[in-house]
Design a protein around this motif. Structure first.
Motif, PDB file in Angstrom:
ATOM      1  N   CYS A 189       0.842  -1.191   0.000  1.00  0.00           N
ATOM      2  CA  CYS A 189       0.000   0.000   0.000  1.00  0.00           C
ATOM      3  C   CYS A 189       0.882   1.249   0.000  1.00  0.00           C
ATOM      4  N   ASN A 235      -0.072   4.099   0.940  1.00  0.00           N
ATOM      5  CA  ASN A 235      -0.459   4.938   2.068  1.00  0.00           C
ATOM      6  C   ASN A 235       0.146   4.435   3.377  1.00  0.00           C
ATOM      7  N   CYS A 236      -0.164   3.181   3.754  1.00  0.00           N
ATOM      8  CA  CYS A 236       0.318   2.651   5.038  1.00  0.00           C
ATOM      9  C   CYS A 236       1.651   1.915   4.914  1.00  0.00           C
ATOM     10  N   HIS A 270       2.334  -1.094   4.101  1.00  0.00           N
ATOM     11  CA  HIS A 270       2.308  -2.487   4.531  1.00  0.00           C
ATOM     12  C   HIS A 270       1.903  -3.373   3.357  1.00  0.00           C
ATOM     13  N   SER A 289      -0.464  -5.897   1.890  1.00  0.00           N
ATOM     14  CA  SER A 289      -1.870  -6.066   2.208  1.00  0.00           C
ATOM     15  C   SER A 289      -2.611  -6.689   1.039  1.00  0.00           C
ATOM     16  N   CYS A 310      -7.008  -0.777   0.027  1.00  0.00           N
ATOM     17  CA  CYS A 310      -6.158  -1.511   0.961  1.00  0.00           C
ATOM     18  C   CYS A 310      -7.026  -2.060   2.088  1.00  0.00           C
ATOM     19  N   LYS A 342      -5.968  -3.164   4.845  1.00  0.00           N
ATOM     20  CA  LYS A 342      -5.379  -2.834   6.139  1.00  0.00           C
ATOM     21  C   LYS A 342      -5.767  -1.429   6.599  1.00  0.00           C
ATOM     22  N   CYS A 343      -5.613  -0.410   5.721  1.00  0.00           N
ATOM     23  CA  CYS A 343      -5.868   0.979   6.136  1.00  0.00           C
ATOM     24  C   CYS A 343      -7.103   1.594   5.478  1.00  0.00           C
ATOM     25  N   ASP A 391      -7.345   2.843   2.433  1.00  0.00           N
ATOM     26  CA  ASP A 391      -7.055   3.833   1.401  1.00  0.00           C
ATOM     27  C   ASP A 391      -7.467   3.295   0.037  1.00  0.00           C
TER      28      ASP A 391
END
Length: 82
Positions: free
Chosen positions: A12, A14-15, A17, A19, A46, A48-49, A51
């Motif tokens: 990602c 953004n984060c 990570h 994902s 994503c 995870k976050c 985004d």
């Protein structure tokens, strides 16, 4: 209207990570020369976050689709027809 399904795994932006990414498709409003058009836009989300980003690998430009709808509504030629 929103449709979604698991698409792929990646990093990602953004984060930062690794994902799973979900493909999310929904209609978005676009204004072309003062006229509204609802265009289906596909995002990668994503897991995870949360985004969402346009996936450049799809090769689809939602602004191009909106202008195509405008030309169709007004009986104008598409670029490939010229």
């Amino acid at each position: 209207m929103t449709e979604s399904a698991i698409l792929t795994k990646g990093i990602c932006t953004n984060c930062e990570h690794e994902s799973d990414f979900e493909s999310v498709v929904r209609k978005e409003p676009f204004i072309v020369k003062g006229e509204p058009y609802n265009i289906k836009v596909e995002y990668s989300k994503c897991k995870k976050c949360g985004d969402e980003v346009l996936d450049p690998n799809l090769g689809v430009d939602p602004f191009d689709l909106a202008y195509r709808e405008y030309r169709k509504a007004h009986g104008l030629l598409q670029p490939e027809e010229i």
